[in-house]
Design a protein around this motif. Structure first.
Motif, PDB file in Angstrom:
ATOM      1  N   GLU A 215       0.839  -1.207   0.000  1.00  0.00           N
ATOM      2  CA  GLU A 215       0.000   0.000   0.000  1.00  0.00           C
ATOM      3  C   GLU A 215       0.868   1.248   0.000  1.00  0.00           C
ATOM      4  O   GLU A 215       0.597   2.214  -0.727  1.00  0.00           O
ATOM      5  CB  GLU A 215      -0.915   0.022   1.224  1.00  0.00           C
ATOM      6  CG  GLU A 215      -2.033  -0.979   1.184  1.00  0.00           C
ATOM      7  CD  GLU A 215      -2.869  -0.942   2.459  1.00  0.00           C
ATOM      8  OE1 GLU A 215      -3.018   0.148   3.075  1.00  0.00           O
ATOM      9  OE2 GLU A 215      -3.359  -2.006   2.868  1.00  0.00           O
TER      10      GLU A 215
ATOM     11  N   GLU B 133       2.355   1.897  -3.437  1.00  0.00           N
ATOM     12  CA  GLU B 133       1.348   2.445  -4.357  1.00  0.00           C
ATOM     13  C   GLU B 133       1.118   3.927  -4.093  1.00  0.00           C
ATOM     14  O   GLU B 133       1.016   4.729  -5.028  1.00  0.00           O
ATOM     15  CB  GLU B 133       0.032   1.686  -4.222  1.00  0.00           C
ATOM     16  CG  GLU B 133       0.050   0.298  -4.808  1.00  0.00           C
ATOM     17  CD  GLU B 133      -1.244  -0.459  -4.563  1.00  0.00           C
ATOM     18  OE1 GLU B 133      -2.294   0.184  -4.302  1.00  0.00           O
ATOM     19  OE2 GLU B 133      -1.218  -1.702  -4.628  1.00  0.00           O
ATOM     20  N   GLU B 134       1.034   4.293  -2.816  1.00  0.00           N
ATOM     21  CA  GLU B 134       0.794   5.697  -2.465  1.00  0.00           C
ATOM     22  C   GLU B 134       1.987   6.569  -2.843  1.00  0.00           C
ATOM     23  O   GLU B 134       1.820   7.705  -3.293  1.00  0.00           O
ATOM     24  CB  GLU B 134       0.477   5.813  -0.978  1.00  0.00           C
ATOM     25  CG  GLU B 134      -0.871   5.206  -0.659  1.00  0.00           C
ATOM     26  CD  GLU B 134      -1.068   4.803   0.776  1.00  0.00           C
ATOM     27  OE1 GLU B 134      -2.214   4.467   1.114  1.00  0.00           O
ATOM     28  OE2 GLU B 134      -0.091   4.814   1.563  1.00  0.00           O
TER      29      GLU B 134
ATOM     30  N   SER C  43       1.906   7.129  -6.626  1.00  0.00           N
ATOM     31  CA  SER C  43       0.848   8.046  -7.063  1.00  0.00           C
ATOM     32  C   SER C  43       1.008   9.445  -6.468  1.00  0.00           C
ATOM     33  O   SER C  43       0.261  10.355  -6.832  1.00  0.00           O
ATOM     34  CB  SER C  43      -0.526   7.477  -6.687  1.00  0.00           C
ATOM     35  OG  SER C  43      -0.715   7.521  -5.281  1.00  0.00           O
ATOM     36  N   GLY C  44       1.964   9.617  -5.556  1.00  0.00           N
ATOM     37  CA  GLY C  44       2.183  10.920  -4.928  1.00  0.00           C
ATOM     38  C   GLY C  44       1.148  11.259  -3.874  1.00  0.00           C
ATOM     39  O   GLY C  44       0.975  12.428  -3.537  1.00  0.00           O
ATOM     40  N   ASP C  45       0.479  10.262  -3.337  1.00  0.00           N
ATOM     41  CA  ASP C  45      -0.550  10.461  -2.307  1.00  0.00           C
ATOM     42  C   ASP C  45       0.126  10.698  -0.949  1.00  0.00           C
ATOM     43  O   ASP C  45       0.368   9.771  -0.192  1.00  0.00           O
ATOM     44  CB  ASP C  45      -1.465   9.235  -2.256  1.00  0.00           C
ATOM     45  CG  ASP C  45      -2.568   9.349  -1.220  1.00  0.00           C
ATOM     46  OD1 ASP C  45      -2.623  10.353  -0.478  1.00  0.00           O
ATOM     47  OD2 ASP C  45      -3.388   8.405  -1.152  1.00  0.00           O
ATOM     48  N   GLN C  46       0.428  11.949  -0.657  1.00  0.00           N
ATOM     49  CA  GLN C  46       1.156  12.306   0.561  1.00  0.00           C
ATOM     50  C   GLN C  46       0.380  11.909   1.821  1.00  0.00           C
ATOM     51  O   GLN C  46       0.955  11.366   2.761  1.00  0.00           O
ATOM     52  CB  GLN C  46       1.452  13.812   0.571  1.00  0.00           C
ATOM     53  CG  GLN C  46       2.254  14.285   1.749  1.00  0.00           C
ATOM     54  CD  GLN C  46       3.712  13.858   1.686  1.00  0.00           C
ATOM     55  OE1 GLN C  46       4.303  13.765   0.621  1.00  0.00           O
ATOM     56  NE2 GLN C  46       4.300  13.600   2.834  1.00  0.00           N
ATOM     57  N   GLU C  47      -0.920  12.175   1.832  1.00  0.00           N
ATOM     58  CA  GLU C  47      -1.741  11.850   3.010  1.00  0.00           C
ATOM     59  C   GLU C  47      -1.807  10.343   3.231  1.00  0.00           C
ATOM     60  O   GLU C  47      -1.656   9.849   4.351  1.00  0.00           O
ATOM     61  CB  GLU C  47      -3.142  12.430   2.833  1.00  0.00           C
ATOM     62  CG  GLU C  47      -4.019  12.278   4.059  1.00  0.00           C
ATOM     63  CD  GLU C  47      -5.374  12.923   3.843  1.00  0.00           C
ATOM     64  OE1 GLU C  47      -6.376  12.269   4.177  1.00  0.00           O
ATOM     65  OE2 GLU C  47      -5.415  14.069   3.351  1.00  0.00           O
ATOM     66  N   GLY C  48      -2.031   9.591   2.163  1.00  0.00           N
ATOM     67  CA  GLY C  48      -2.074   8.138   2.265  1.00  0.00           C
ATOM     68  C   GLY C  48      -0.724   7.570   2.670  1.00  0.00           C
ATOM     69  O   GLY C  48      -0.640   6.647   3.480  1.00  0.00           O
ATOM     70  N   PHE C  49       0.355   8.125   2.110  1.00  0.00           N
ATOM     71  CA  PHE C  49       1.712   7.710   2.462  1.00  0.00           C
ATOM     72  C   PHE C  49       1.944   7.867   3.958  1.00  0.00           C
ATOM     73  O   PHE C  49       2.415   6.951   4.630  1.00  0.00           O
ATOM     74  CB  PHE C  49       2.722   8.547   1.667  1.00  0.00           C
ATOM     75  CG  PHE C  49       4.097   8.564   2.270  1.00  0.00           C
ATOM     76  CD1 PHE C  49       4.955   7.481   2.113  1.00  0.00           C
ATOM     77  CD2 PHE C  49       4.543   9.659   2.989  1.00  0.00           C
ATOM     78  CE1 PHE C  49       6.226   7.493   2.669  1.00  0.00           C
ATOM     79  CE2 PHE C  49       5.810   9.688   3.541  1.00  0.00           C
ATOM     80  CZ  PHE C  49       6.646   8.599   3.388  1.00  0.00           C
TER      81      PHE C  49
ATOM     82  N   ARG D 266      -0.236   8.102   6.417  1.00  0.00           N
ATOM     83  CA  ARG D 266      -1.121   7.212   7.178  1.00  0.00           C
ATOM     84  C   ARG D 266      -0.606   5.767   7.135  1.00  0.00           C
ATOM     85  O   ARG D 266      -0.544   5.089   8.166  1.00  0.00           O
ATOM     86  CB  ARG D 266      -2.540   7.296   6.600  1.00  0.00           C
ATOM     87  CG  ARG D 266      -3.566   6.433   7.303  1.00  0.00           C
ATOM     88  CD  ARG D 266      -4.937   6.531   6.646  1.00  0.00           C
ATOM     89  NE  ARG D 266      -4.899   6.122   5.245  1.00  0.00           N
ATOM     90  CZ  ARG D 266      -5.098   6.939   4.202  1.00  0.00           C
ATOM     91  NH1 ARG D 266      -5.356   8.211   4.394  1.00  0.00           N
ATOM     92  NH2 ARG D 266      -5.048   6.479   2.967  1.00  0.00           N
ATOM     93  N   THR D 267      -0.191   5.299   5.957  1.00  0.00           N
ATOM     94  CA  THR D 267       0.253   3.913   5.823  1.00  0.00           C
ATOM     95  C   THR D 267       1.622   3.695   6.453  1.00  0.00           C
ATOM     96  O   THR D 267       1.868   2.644   7.050  1.00  0.00           O
ATOM     97  CB  THR D 267       0.249   3.492   4.347  1.00  0.00           C
ATOM     98  OG1 THR D 267      -1.059   3.721   3.817  1.00  0.00           O
ATOM     99  CG2 THR D 267       0.591   2.020   4.196  1.00  0.00           C
TER     100      THR D 267
END
Length: 92
Positions: free
Chosen positions: A27, A30-31, A34-40, A42-43
């Motif tokens: 996960e 993947e984050e 995709s550049g998903d800073q918030e998801g990064f 959190r995970t």
């Protein structure tokens, strides 16, 4: 396996826990892609918390070699990206 969280210490984990850790690692990868800073963020925290929860902390004065090194909780996306292998942070 001995796992080090940079800036925190070491934990001993049974190999049976790596299925859960690998899922979180996938996960995180993947984050990051995709550049998903918030998801990064959190995970990464979920991954580190799983190590703390599932592992047994080693004493601060223990000098065991770490088989796996994970970033500090406040590591940036770029810092974690520099630590990655093709499999993510956790091989397998």
């Amino acid at each position: 396996m001995i796992v080090r969280i940079m800036g925190e210490g070491q934990w001993k984990l049974a190999d049976s826990h790596f299925t859960e850790l690998n899922k979180l690692d996938d996960e995180l990868l993947e984050e990051m892609e995709s550049g998903d800073q918030e998801g990064f963020r959190r995970t990464l925290e979920a991954l580190l918390e799983a190590v703390r929860r599932l592992g047994s902390p080693l004493p601060d004065d223990a000098l065991e070699p770490s088989e796996l090194i994970l970033p500090a909780p406040d590591a940036s996306l770029d810092e974690v990206r520099a630590m990655l292998s093709d499999d993510g942070l956790i091989p397998g």
